[in-house]
Design a protein around this motif. Structure first.
Motif, PDB file in Angstrom:
ATOM      1  N   LYS A  82      37.938  36.200 -54.164  1.00 19.01           N
ATOM      2  CA  LYS A  82      38.487  35.151 -53.306  1.00 19.01           C
ATOM      3  C   LYS A  82      39.995  35.291 -53.170  1.00 19.01           C
ATOM      4  CE  LYS A  82      35.080  31.601 -54.365  1.00 19.01           C
ATOM      5  NZ  LYS A  82      34.464  31.354 -53.077  1.00 19.01           N
ATOM      6  N   ILE A  83      40.684  35.655 -54.260  1.00 18.50           N
ATOM      7  CA  ILE A  83      42.144  35.836 -54.183  1.00 18.50           C
ATOM      8  C   ILE A  83      42.481  36.997 -53.246  1.00 18.50           C
ATOM      9  CG2 ILE A  83      44.186  36.473 -55.502  1.00 18.50           C
ATOM     10  CD1 ILE A  83      43.052  34.994 -57.842  1.00 18.50           C
ATOM     11  N   ILE A  84      41.735  38.120 -53.389  1.00 20.94           N
ATOM     12  CA  ILE A  84      41.996  39.285 -52.534  1.00 20.94           C
ATOM     13  C   ILE A  84      41.777  38.910 -51.065  1.00 20.94           C
ATOM     14  CG2 ILE A  84      41.230  41.609 -51.992  1.00 20.94           C
ATOM     15  CD1 ILE A  84      40.441  41.916 -54.916  1.00 20.94           C
ATOM     16  N   ALA A  85      40.686  38.182 -50.791  1.00 21.38           N
ATOM     17  CA  ALA A  85      40.391  37.803 -49.406  1.00 21.38           C
ATOM     18  C   ALA A  85      41.457  36.861 -48.860  1.00 21.38           C
ATOM     19  CB  ALA A  85      39.016  37.150 -49.338  1.00 21.38           C
ATOM     20  N   LEU A  86      41.952  35.951 -49.709  1.00 23.04           N
ATOM     21  CA  LEU A  86      43.006  35.032 -49.260  1.00 23.04           C
ATOM     22  C   LEU A  86      44.276  35.790 -48.896  1.00 23.04           C
ATOM     23  CD1 LEU A  86      43.800  32.033 -48.969  1.00 23.04           C
ATOM     24  CD2 LEU A  86      44.756  32.192 -51.236  1.00 23.04           C
ATOM     25  N   THR A  87      44.591  36.835 -49.672  1.00 23.35           N
ATOM     26  CA  THR A  87      45.780  37.629 -49.358  1.00 23.35           C
ATOM     27  C   THR A  87      45.607  38.360 -48.037  1.00 23.35           C
ATOM     28  OG1 THR A  87      45.938  37.954 -51.721  1.00 23.35           O
ATOM     29  CG2 THR A  87      47.379  39.253 -50.354  1.00 23.35           C
ATOM     30  N   ILE A  88      44.408  38.914 -47.817  1.00 21.18           N
ATOM     31  CA  ILE A  88      44.165  39.601 -46.544  1.00 21.18           C
ATOM     32  C   ILE A  88      44.290  38.617 -45.385  1.00 21.18           C
ATOM     33  CG2 ILE A  88      42.435  40.826 -45.187  1.00 21.18           C
ATOM     34  CD1 ILE A  88      41.421  42.056 -47.710  1.00 21.18           C
ATOM     35  N   PHE A  89      43.781  37.397 -45.602  1.00 21.71           N
ATOM     36  CA  PHE A  89      43.851  36.401 -44.520  1.00 21.71           C
ATOM     37  C   PHE A  89      45.300  36.040 -44.196  1.00 21.71           C
ATOM     38  CE2 PHE A  89      43.605  31.926 -43.077  1.00 21.71           C
ATOM     39  CZ  PHE A  89      42.941  32.176 -41.896  1.00 21.71           C
ATOM     40  N   SER A  90      46.120  35.836 -45.227  1.00 17.90           N
ATOM     41  CA  SER A  90      47.515  35.472 -44.948  1.00 17.90           C
ATOM     42  C   SER A  90      48.265  36.635 -44.305  1.00 17.90           C
ATOM     43  CB  SER A  90      48.207  35.032 -46.235  1.00 17.90           C
ATOM     44  OG  SER A  90      48.325  36.112 -47.107  1.00 17.90           O
ATOM     45  N   ASP A  91      47.969  37.865 -44.721  1.00 17.51           N
ATOM     46  CA  ASP A  91      48.611  39.017 -44.093  1.00 17.51           C
ATOM     47  C   ASP A  91      48.226  39.123 -42.623  1.00 17.51           C
ATOM     48  OD1 ASP A  91      49.763  39.589 -46.421  1.00 17.51           O
ATOM     49  OD2 ASP A  91      48.515  41.293 -46.946  1.00 17.51           O
ATOM     50  N   THR A  92      46.938  38.858 -42.345  1.00 16.90           N
ATOM     51  CA  THR A  92      46.495  38.923 -40.951  1.00 16.90           C
ATOM     52  C   THR A  92      47.190  37.855 -40.113  1.00 16.90           C
ATOM     53  OG1 THR A  92      44.366  39.657 -41.778  1.00 16.90           O
ATOM     54  CG2 THR A  92      44.466  38.978 -39.492  1.00 16.90           C
ATOM     55  N   ALA A  93      47.365  36.659 -40.693  1.00 11.29           N
ATOM     56  CA  ALA A  93      48.090  35.617 -39.961  1.00 11.29           C
ATOM     57  C   ALA A  93      49.529  36.048 -39.702  1.00 11.29           C
ATOM     58  CB  ALA A  93      48.055  34.313 -40.764  1.00 11.29           C
ATOM     59  N   ASN A  94      50.144  36.719 -40.673  1.00  8.82           N
ATOM     60  CA  ASN A  94      51.515  37.203 -40.469  1.00  8.82           C
ATOM     61  C   ASN A  94      51.578  38.222 -39.340  1.00  8.82           C
ATOM     62  OD1 ASN A  94      52.440  35.639 -42.536  1.00  8.82           O
ATOM     63  ND2 ASN A  94      52.324  37.246 -44.062  1.00  8.82           N
ATOM     64  N   VAL A  95      50.630  39.161 -39.334  1.00 16.82           N
ATOM     65  CA  VAL A  95      50.631  40.181 -38.278  1.00 16.82           C
ATOM     66  C   VAL A  95      50.411  39.524 -36.917  1.00 16.82           C
ATOM     67  CG1 VAL A  95      49.521  42.253 -37.427  1.00 16.82           C
ATOM     68  CG2 VAL A  95      49.894  41.982 -39.831  1.00 16.82           C
ATOM     69  N   LEU A  96      49.563  38.487 -36.873  1.00 17.14           N
ATOM     70  CA  LEU A  96      49.344  37.795 -35.596  1.00 17.14           C
ATOM     71  C   LEU A  96      50.625  37.116 -35.122  1.00 17.14           C
ATOM     72  CD1 LEU A  96      45.780  36.291 -35.886  1.00 17.14           C
ATOM     73  CD2 LEU A  96      46.616  37.914 -34.223  1.00 17.14           C
ATOM     74  N   ALA A  97      51.407  36.550 -36.060  1.00 18.80           N
ATOM     75  CA  ALA A  97      52.689  35.945 -35.674  1.00 18.80           C
ATOM     76  C   ALA A  97      53.630  36.991 -35.091  1.00 18.80           C
ATOM     77  CB  ALA A  97      53.327  35.266 -36.893  1.00 18.80           C
ATOM     78  N   ILE A  98      53.641  38.193 -35.708  1.00 18.61           N
ATOM     79  CA  ILE A  98      54.495  39.260 -35.176  1.00 18.61           C
ATOM     80  C   ILE A  98      54.010  39.690 -33.794  1.00 18.61           C
ATOM     81  CG2 ILE A  98      55.282  41.607 -35.584  1.00 18.61           C
ATOM     82  CD1 ILE A  98      56.610  39.867 -37.448  1.00 18.61           C
ATOM     83  N   VAL A  99      52.691  39.735 -33.620  1.00 17.60           N
ATOM     84  CA  VAL A  99      52.134  40.130 -32.318  1.00 17.60           C
ATOM     85  C   VAL A  99      52.546  39.134 -31.244  1.00 17.60           C
ATOM     86  CG1 VAL A  99      49.979  40.340 -31.030  1.00 17.60           C
ATOM     87  CG2 VAL A  99      50.225  41.474 -33.202  1.00 17.60           C
ATOM     88  N   VAL A 100      52.583  37.831 -31.604  1.00 22.64           N
ATOM     89  CA  VAL A 100      53.013  36.829 -30.629  1.00 22.64           C
ATOM     90  C   VAL A 100      54.446  37.096 -30.189  1.00 22.64           C
ATOM     91  CG1 VAL A 100      53.586  34.394 -30.405  1.00 22.64           C
ATOM     92  CG2 VAL A 100      51.416  35.053 -31.378  1.00 22.64           C
ATOM     93  N   GLY A 101      55.303  37.531 -31.122  1.00 24.12           N
ATOM     94  CA  GLY A 101      56.691  37.801 -30.768  1.00 24.12           C
ATOM     95  C   GLY A 101      56.899  39.139 -30.093  1.00 24.12           C
ATOM     96  N   TYR A 102      55.857  39.988 -30.069  1.00 20.72           N
ATOM     97  CA  TYR A 102      56.010  41.311 -29.467  1.00 20.72           C
ATOM     98  C   TYR A 102      56.070  41.189 -27.954  1.00 20.72           C
ATOM     99  CZ  TYR A 102      55.182  46.262 -28.694  1.00 20.72           C
ATOM    100  OH  TYR A 102      55.282  47.558 -28.310  1.00 20.72           O
ATOM    101  N   ARG A 103      56.860  42.070 -27.372  1.00 19.68           N
ATOM    102  CA  ARG A 103      57.057  41.998 -25.924  1.00 19.68           C
ATOM    103  C   ARG A 103      56.311  43.153 -25.290  1.00 19.68           C
ATOM    104  NH1 ARG A 103      62.336  41.234 -22.630  1.00 19.68           N
ATOM    105  NH2 ARG A 103      62.494  39.486 -24.036  1.00 19.68           N
ATOM    106  N   THR A 104      55.296  42.835 -24.505  1.00 19.86           N
ATOM    107  CA  THR A 104      54.483  43.890 -23.915  1.00 19.86           C
ATOM    108  C   THR A 104      54.721  44.051 -22.426  1.00 19.86           C
ATOM    109  OG1 THR A 104      52.736  42.291 -23.590  1.00 19.86           O
ATOM    110  CG2 THR A 104      52.640  43.604 -25.581  1.00 19.86           C
ATOM    111  N   TRP A 105      55.596  43.210 -21.864  1.00 17.62           N
ATOM    112  CA  TRP A 105      55.680  43.230 -20.413  1.00 17.62           C
ATOM    113  C   TRP A 105      56.787  44.083 -19.809  1.00 17.62           C
ATOM    114  CZ3 TRP A 105      56.379  38.896 -23.446  1.00 17.62           C
ATOM    115  CH2 TRP A 105      57.688  38.466 -23.599  1.00 17.62           C
ATOM    116  N   PRO A 106      57.667  44.771 -20.581  1.00 17.04           N
ATOM    117  CA  PRO A 106      58.657  45.593 -19.859  1.00 17.04           C
ATOM    118  C   PRO A 106      57.986  46.697 -19.058  1.00 17.04           C
ATOM    119  CG  PRO A 106      59.334  45.317 -22.103  1.00 17.04           C
ATOM    120  CD  PRO A 106      57.946  44.806 -22.016  1.00 17.04           C
ATOM    121  N   SER A 107      58.724  47.207 -18.104  1.00 18.25           N
ATOM    122  CA  SER A 107      58.190  48.262 -17.260  1.00 18.25           C
ATOM    123  C   SER A 107      57.945  49.513 -18.116  1.00 18.25           C
ATOM    124  CB  SER A 107      59.183  48.574 -16.146  1.00 18.25           C
ATOM    125  OG  SER A 107      60.437  48.887 -16.700  1.00 18.25           O
ATOM    126  N   PRO A 108      57.084  50.424 -17.655  1.00 18.28           N
ATOM    127  CA  PRO A 108      56.685  51.552 -18.501  1.00 18.28           C
ATOM    128  C   PRO A 108      57.843  52.429 -18.960  1.00 18.28           C
ATOM    129  CG  PRO A 108      55.196  51.321 -16.670  1.00 18.28           C
ATOM    130  CD  PRO A 108      56.290  50.337 -16.435  1.00 18.28           C
TER     131      PRO A 108
END
Lengths: 135, 184
Positions: free
Chosen positions: A36-62
């Motif tokens: 359960k501890i290992i799974a909780l750590t994976i869950f919090s890491d995934t939430a962190n990566v999702l926060a970074i993804v929200v801040g990522y900018r994908t719309w500049p021109s190629p």
């Protein structure tokens, strides 16, 4: 080419959401407290990566790729600042995630000691057997 | 001809799929030591994702915490709960000196040369020519943050050494101590 980029980015997003789902299953359904501890750590890491993804900018021109939110020139001109503002990713989620990682480590350590104490008192880390014990 | 953007997104997608497989193996695996190793693999892949998502500072912090310290803590917990005792060579360190030195280096240089100096910055400032460089030959090292992270890693590691010494007390002594307290 643009559709391929969108597909690849969506693959990353779906992987992250599936990671969150699998780790939630691990938190709720697996019997071992350590698992359960290992799974909780994976869950919090995934939430962190999702926060970074929200801040990522994908719309500049190629021909414009996003850059880290750091100005590396000593005397930035107006063009430099305009280029930085149009290319840099959002620094706010990164600052939040930096704090969340360190706090997550402290929480993990606290849970480790709780689990160790449960093992010392009950002799097992299996929640099914801990729930059957009395006194 | 494949474009640079597509290559970046391709790496992101591959990293995401690898992390998905590693997470699944972590949750399904019954052997807890193997589960920790799969979890460390998942953390390594997340570091690559952080770097590709233009967050090099996060990657610098995430590597020592999530690939180094956290599996070590869980492995020690597994060792304790499976009652296999391990020897521990505790070594304290005064790594906080590194943080002090990093914070004071620019100030000292500024005092000696009489110029403005900056501390706690990851990018150059206009009115301060003295400082730790943010960039070494096109690779971002984030100025003082790099040295702060290095020192913090060593300081936290020495603190965790104390924790591990606490964790390495034999179980029989702890149990007799707890039961002795309960009888009083």
């Amino acid at each position: 080419m643009n559709e391929l980029n969108v597909f690849l980015f969506n693959t990353l997003l779906f992987s992250l959401f599936f990671n969150a789902g699998i780790s939630l299953y691990g938190i709720f359904a697996r019997p071992s407290l350590i698992k359960k501890i290992i799974a909780l750590t994976i869950f919090s890491d995934t939430a962190n990566v999702l926060a970074i993804v929200v801040g990522y900018r994908t719309w500049p021109s190629p021909e414009q790729s996003p850059i880290p939110p750091v100005i590396t020139t000593t005397n930035p001109t107006t063009e430099d600042i305009a280029r930085f503002a149009s290319q840099a990713v959002d620094p706010l989620p990164q600052a939040l995630v930096l704090t969340a990682i360190v706090i997550g480590l402290a929480v993990t350590l606290f849970l480790v000691f709780l689990t160790l104490q449960v093992y010392r008192l009950y002799g097992t880390t299996d929640v099914r057997r801990v729930a059957k014990l009395r006194g | 001809m494949i474009e640079l953007n597509t290559l970046t997104y391709l790496f992101m997608a591959v990293a995401g799929v690898v992390s998905l497989i590693a997470t699944y193996l972590t949750i399904v695996e019954n052997d807890l030591v193997k589960a920790v190793i799969f979890s460390a693999l998942q953390s390594t892949v997340y570091t690559i994702i952080y770097y590709l998502l233009m967050a090099p500072d996060i990657a610098l912090v995430y590597i020592p915490v999530s690939v180094g310290l956290y599996p070590a803590v869980i492995l020690f917990l597994i060792k304790k709960t499976e009652r296999t005792e391990g020897d521990l060579e505790g070594s304290g360190g005064d790594s906080l000196i590194g943080i002090y030195l990093t914070a004071l280096a620019a100030v000292l240089i500024g005092l000696i040369t009489g110029l403005n100096a900056y501390v706690f910055q990851n990018q150059p400032k206009l009115d301060a020519p003295v400082g730790i460089p943010a960039q070494v030959s096109n690779a971002l090292i984030s100025g003082t943050l790099f040295f702060f992270n290095l020192s913090e890693y060593l300081a936290v590691a020495s603190g965790f050494t104390l924790v591990f010494m606490l964790l390495s007390i034999p179980e029989e002594i702890v149990r007799s101590f707890i039961s002795g307290e309960a009888h009083e």
